[in-house]
Design a protein around this motif. Structure first.
Motif: not given
Length: 626
Positions: A144, A184-185, A36-38, A40-41, A181-182, A178
């Motif tokens: 990204v 995950l998206r 999950d992106e959030d 991960l942050y 994130i790419e 980065s």
């Protein structure tokens, strides 16, 4: 040599370099597990503070609002209230955008502020940062898909905290983040695409309900559960009665809205069942714990919910339906059998005027027989199995034969001669009624050619169905048939039922006008059953009306029927139309019709339908006086 107050010792330098390595290593492990992106942050911020040993880590997102805000979306190591008190922008024309975070977003490159007390761009945040014991910052852009979406900002309690080697390691960390994130998206898009495909495969796009494919899976599961628990369940096949007419009159948009409203009503009352859209105008409800009594009660509830009309385009549209019911295991133990038999029960409900009907075993055999006949009817039309019959019409006053109605019989190789009542409905259901009409037209003109050669100049009347009137090639077929036999227009006449006219009044009128221009005679058949208005009749290019036999045959016993027949004759004469009465079975009725001014009669009193080959002999022997 620089003083020790400016440069850390070799040990301090290694320690700081090591915290960057720890951050890089732990971040890479987190990337491998990230879903999950959030999260991960937040995990990166935690790693930077707890494992890397930095004083502050926060992730900002570059907003595209007017102020170009850099908004914090994850953080760690920050005293309560710090982020709320710090405003950051990535706009170049404001002091809030000249710090490391805004600069990194704007330039796409790492930005380091080594000492907030000496850096002029730190002024907007100096007091707050000193109060929270921050002295230096680094902001690393997150790239990204070629776009800077935000930054990682890291704060340290000492000045000159970020050497070139440490900046390089942290930049690598940001690049890895980065990439994560790419990834995950991309996964999220794949999941969304898979969900879209699943929705398209298993759900109806208009109503959002399960479609027939998912319904089959649900039924299979219901069968398995019911078999294991040794309990029944019910399948309700619901069909909307007026959808085709609404679509033709108002268009697909309104009929779609009607379907959505009906789906909503069904879902509102389905606490224990599953609703699916099984066809354009059909829904299926599965009652997982339903016996015959529950299915009956449920059918009544559904019909009550659909009784209220739907208001669309300023009209109150009929949402009523019919329901066919099957029960597991009594009516079948396979999904397809249950669905098919529920549809058969629904069909019989519509035929018999019932609102709901349970499946009966004989219906399946009957339906199979009908399907077999549908397939054989196409062969009959294309082959030599159809036979042309005719029934004469006689002028009541003179006794002269004024015409004959062309009729069709099916000489089935196995079942023998089949009357039209047994296959005309099949022809309409199978889309064969118009080919059947054209066969009758060609056969009638062929016979008319022979009759004219023998001196029997009477027109043959061919019936046109609603489907025929909608056929854009109707005029071409009529013209071609006339040309083939060198026939004059008065060799043939056309009879159109009043119901066919009312199916599409405007379209029917236009097609009749075009037919009339060919010079043929036009009559309205079964008059009195279609509720056409006097104003509408005045607009039609017709020559005669045929009073339906239900009124004519009732004249002998019902004064109401006599009144209807007399009124119809008077109305037709006022419009300049001739009148033919069909269903004349006795001399008494024929004489009564003559007294009322009816011009012609057709029925068993004159002659039963006969093969066209017998007509010349019948005509020679016929006497109205007998």
């Amino acid at each position: 040599m620089q003083s020790s107050t400016r440069l850390p010792s070799d040990v301090e330098a290694l320690q700081r370099l090591h915290r960057a390595l720890r951050t890089l290593s732990a971040s890479n492990r987190a990337l491998l597990r990230a879903e999950d992106e959030d999260r991960l942050y937040h995990e990166f911020c935690r790693i930077a503070v707890e494992e890397g040993g930095y004083r502050l880590a926060w992730v900002t997102r570059a907003e595209n609002d007017e102020a170009k805000t850099a908004r914090a979306i994850a953080s760690a190591g920050v005293d309560e209230g710090y982020l709320e008190s710090v405003q950051v922008s990535w706009a170049e024309d404001t002091p809030l955008g000249r710090g490391p975070t805004g600069t990194a977003i704007r330039t796409g490159k790492p930005s380091v502020m080594q000492n907030i007390q000496t850096d002029p761009y730190a002024t907007p945040w100096l007091e707050t940062d000193l109060a929270h014991r921050f002295r230096s910052f680094i902001a690393l852009p997150l790239h990204v898909e070629g776009v800077v979406i935000g930054t990682i900002t890291i704060g340290a309690p000492e000045a000159d905290a970020f050497s070139d080697d440490e900046v390089a390691l942290l930049t690598e960390t940001a690049d890895d983040l980065s990439f994560g994130i790419e990834t995950l998206r991309l996964r999220a898009r794949h999941r969304a695409a898979e969900e879209t495909i699943r929705q398209m495969a298993y759900f109806d796009a208009l109503t959002g309900l399960p479609n027939r494919l998912q319904l089959h899976d649900q039924l299979r599961a219901a069968v398995d559960v019911a078999r294991g628990a040794n309990r029944p369940f019910a399948v309700l096949h619901l069909q909307i009665g007026s959808l085709r007419e609404i679509t033709e009159a108002l268009g697909y948009r309104e009929s779609d809205l009607l379907l959505q409203e009906i789906a909503g009503r069904l879902c509102a009352i389905e606490a224990t069942g599953n609703v699916a859209r099984a066809a354009e105008d059909a829904f299926v409800i599965v009652l997982a714990r339903g016996d015959a009594e529950a299915a009956r009660d449920h059918s009544q509830r559904i019909l009550a919910a659909l009784a209220a009309p739907v208001q669309l385009s300023g009209l109150l549209l009929d949402a009523r339906a019919t329901i066919g019911v099957t029960l597991y295991p009594g009516h079948g133990d396979e999904p397809e059998a249950l669905l098919r038999r529920a549809a058969i029960a629904n069909f019989r409900a519509r035929q018999t005027g019932r609102r709901y009907l349970f499946y009966a075993g004989g219906l399946d055999t009957e339906c199979t027989h009908r399907l077999e006949l549908m397939g054989e009817l196409r062969r009959a039309i294309e082959g030599e199995e159809l036979r042309l019959f005719c029934q004469p019409k006689v002028e009541i006053r003179s006794g002269r034969v004024s015409g004959v109605e062309a009729l069709v019989r099916w000489d089935h190789p196995r079942l023998g001669l089949i009357d039209p009542g047994a296959f005309i409905g099949l022809a309409e259901s199978a889309g064969l009624i118009t080919p059947l009409t054209y066969w009758v037209l060609r056969a009638a003109l062929r016979e008319g050619y022979a009759w004219h050669a023998a001196g029997l100049a009477v027109p043959l009347a061919v019936n046109l169905s609603p489907h025929d009137l909608r056929d854009p090639l109707l005029l071409d077929h009529v013209s071609d048939a006339l040309a083939t036999w060198g026939a004059a227009p008065d060799w043939v006449a056309f009879e159109i039922t009043e119901g066919a006219l009312m199916d599409d009044p405007i379209g029917a009128r236009d097609r009749l006008v075009a037919l009339k221009k060919l010079g043929v005679e036009l009559s309205i058949d079964d008059f009195g059953t279609g509720y056409s208005s006097l104003a509408y009749l005045q607009k039609l290019p017709i020559d005669a009306i045929k009073i339906d036999q239900s009124f004519v045959s009732g004249m002998a016993s019902s004064e109401d029927s006599s009144v209807i027949v007399r009124s119809t004759i008077d109305m037709a004469h006022n419009l300049g139309l001739r009148v033919v009465a069909e269903g004349v079975e006795t001399r008494t009725i024929a004489e009564r019709l003559g007294q009322l001014g009816c011009e012609a009669a057709q029925g068993y009193y004159i002659s039963r339908p006969m093969p066209v080959a017998q007509y010349p002999a019948w005509s020679a022997a016929f006497s109205w006086a007998q």
